[in-house]
Each structure stands twice: as structure tokens, then as C-alpha cells.
Design an enzyme around this catalytic site. Structure first.
Site, PDB file in Angstrom:
ATOM      1  N   SER A 113       0.834  -1.213   0.160  1.00 51.60           N
ATOM      2  CA  SER A 113      -0.133   0.038  -0.079  1.00 51.60           C
ATOM      3  C   SER A 113       0.910   1.066  -0.246  1.00 51.60           C
ATOM      4  O   SER A 113       1.615   1.375  -0.768  1.00 51.60           O
ATOM      5  CB  SER A 113      -0.959  -0.278   1.363  1.00 51.60           C
ATOM      6  OG  SER A 113      -2.025   1.005   0.909  1.00 51.60           O
ATOM      7  N   ASP A 135      -6.153  -3.640  -1.891  1.00 53.63           N
ATOM      8  CA  ASP A 135      -5.094  -3.312  -1.101  1.00 53.63           C
ATOM      9  C   ASP A 135      -4.255  -4.455  -0.424  1.00 53.63           C
ATOM     10  O   ASP A 135      -5.025  -5.380  -0.063  1.00 53.63           O
ATOM     11  CB  ASP A 135      -5.894  -2.540   0.199  1.00 53.63           C
ATOM     12  CG  ASP A 135      -4.956  -2.196   1.235  1.00 53.63           C
ATOM     13  OD1 ASP A 135      -3.590  -2.447   1.004  1.00 53.63           O
ATOM     14  OD2 ASP A 135      -5.607  -1.910   2.280  1.00 53.63           O
TER      15      ASP A 135
END
Length: 282
Positions: free
Chosen positions: A46, A165
Site C-alpha cells: 500500500s 489493497d
């Protein structure tokens, strides 16, 4: 993901955490100042993956600008828009404007010798993918790793698979780094060491929001367990592995969606200070 081909021994792993990524930005910018790079490969998750990309491309303060300027604008964070059916975190806007105004130097990133692997989560299986960045895939790959499910309603396609994610499936991929042969791992956390993630208090809501992707919902509900297992690995690594931890101090003032510039600047300076200690100890 292929195992690094150069007898990799020292890995750098960087956790995500949205605005908490300001800490890793400070750490890595200080590494640039000292030309400090004793690493054989990197794995980012991320916001941690975007920090790594800027660092490997030698673009000091790029991540700082993204976090303290672009990410703080209402065009990016807008909860009222979310309630109307739009994105809470509009990554489409963020990626478009930063790619145009302060793009990652993808050529320089991939001309240097340290490979970058980016963690994403397959929305259909809930499993992590550790994908090698290339000049052709890196921009969309980083976007996929940062695509917080629900808050961002789209799923970027990487290698023909819809991804989200990376932190959902593997927030701190230290075990993966070890499996790839790293005997020394430097890990940059985005929370103070000692933090343990608690299970969701409202699992039914996660299942409701992700009803069309039950395996992703399951991965999200197991996130605390996975996160805490990584922390346990960091605290007690295998006997043949050394782990160096760079973590914010207990008074780190930045949360996932903090937009207060003063707090972000404090967090950035904390990263710089933490890096200085590591560099001076070498």
C-alpha cells in the site's frame, strides 16, 4: 513472484497505513541523504510500496508532497461523496494528478539494481500476490496495492486479475521476505512497535459491504490475525534471521486519515530521526 536471483540476503519491508506512510517517507528520504541502501530486494504494501518506489527512483520528498498536499485535498478524501455512492478515497483522481504533476521516474526506478515487489490482494481468492514492478506495470500496480476496499469502489486489474489493497492479505510481509531467502530483514512499520490489531467489532458490516466477494471479506476479517502473526515473527524471528525494526515512537500523532499538516510534519520528522539512528549505527 519469482525468487530474487542474486542470493538476496537483506530485505527491506515497508508497511502501509495510508497517511501513516508519512513516517516511512521520512525514513526513506533520510536514506537518500546518506545514500544508504544495503538491501538486496524490497517488498512494499500500500502506501509503503509508493514510498519505496519514490526512494528507489531517488525522488526525495515526492511521497511527502503526495501525503501532505494531494492526499489532504477534498478531491481525494470526501466522506459525503462516499455517502452519495462515490469514492471515500478517490484514487482515480489522486493517481491522475500525481502522475501528471509529480510522476514517479519509472525508468530510473528500474535502472537501479534493487528489485521492488508490491503486495496486492486478489479479490476473488483473498490471497496475497507479490508482484515484481516493471516500467510497464508499476503505476497501476502501486494503485492496486493502495486501493482500500469499500473506501475506493474500483478494483484495478493486474495480470488479468482484479486486485485491491495488499494490506488486506499481508500487511507486513516479513515472513514472505524470509521465505525468499532473506537472512536479515529491515522492516519499517507505520505504528509503534507493540501495537496489536484487534478483530473487527462489526464483522457483519464487512460481510455486507463485500458480499459480492466473500473470499475478500474473509481475508479482511482475518486481517488482525495475520497482522499479529507478523508482529510475533518480528519479535521472535527464526534463529537464522536478524530483524531490524524502524517504528514510530509511542507519541506518533498520525492516523490513517490524518490531514493536519502540523501532525504530518511531526510524523515525517520522526521518520527522519529514526533513520538517522539506523544509518549512524551501521
Amino acid at each position: 513472484m519469482e525468487k530474487p536471483s542474486t542470493m538476496a540476503q537483506h530485505a527491506l519491508v515497508v508497511e502501509g497505513g495510508a497517511m501513516r506512510g508519512i513516517f516511512s517517507a521520512g525514513v526513506l528520504d533520510r536514506f537518500i541523504d546518506h545514500q544508504f541502501s544495503p538491501f538486496d530486494f524490497c517488498i512494499g504494501v500500500s502506501a509503503g510500496s509508493t514510498s519505496l518506489a519514490s526512494w528507489l527512483a531517488n525522488q526525495k520528498q515526492r511521497t511527502y508532497k503526495v501525503v501532505t498536499d494531494y492526499s489532504c485535498r477534498p478531491e481525494f478524501i470526501n466522506f459525503k461523496r462516499f455517502l452519495r455512492g462515490g469514492h471515500w478515497l478517490d484514487l482515480d483522481w489522486l493517481w491522475d494528478i500525481t502522475t501528471y504533476e509529480i510522476p514517479i521516474d519509472t525508468d530510473k526506478l528500474h535502472q537501479q539494481s534493487v528489485p521492488l515487489y508490491v503486495v496486492t490482494t486478489d479479490i476473488n481468492t483473498g490471497l496475497p500476490h507479490y508482484i515484481s514492478s516493471t516500467p510497464d506495470n508499476v503505476v497501476e500496480l502501486l494503485k492496486a496495492s493502495c486501493s482500500v476496499p469499500v473506501a475506493y469502489r474500483n478494483y484495478p486489474v493486474i495480470n488479468g486479475m482484479q486486485m485491491t489493497d495488499g494490506g488486506v492479505a499481508d500487511s507486513i510481509p516479513v515472513e514472505k521476505a524470509y521465505q525468499l531467502g532473506a537472512k536479515e530483514i529491515t522492516v519499517i512499520l507505520s505504528r509503534p512497535l507493540g501495537y496489536e490489531k484487534k478483530p473487527s467489532r462489526i464483522p457483519w458490516l464487512t460481510k455486507k459491504f463485500l458480499a459480492q466477494h466473500p473470499q475478500l471479506a474473509n481475508a479482511a476479517l482475518l486481517r488482525a490475525e495475520s497482522y499479529n502473526r507478523s508482529i510475533a515473527f518480528i519479535k521472535q524471528p527464526p534463529s537464522d534471521c536478524k530483524i531490524n525494526v524502524i517504528a514510530p515512537p509511542a507519541d506518533f500523532p498520525v492516523g490513517r486519515l490524518t490531514t493536519d499538516l502540523q501532525k504530518l510534519d511531526i510524523g515525517y520528522q520522526m521518520g527522519i530521526d529514526a533513520a538517522e539512528q539506523i544509518v549512524m549505527a551501521k
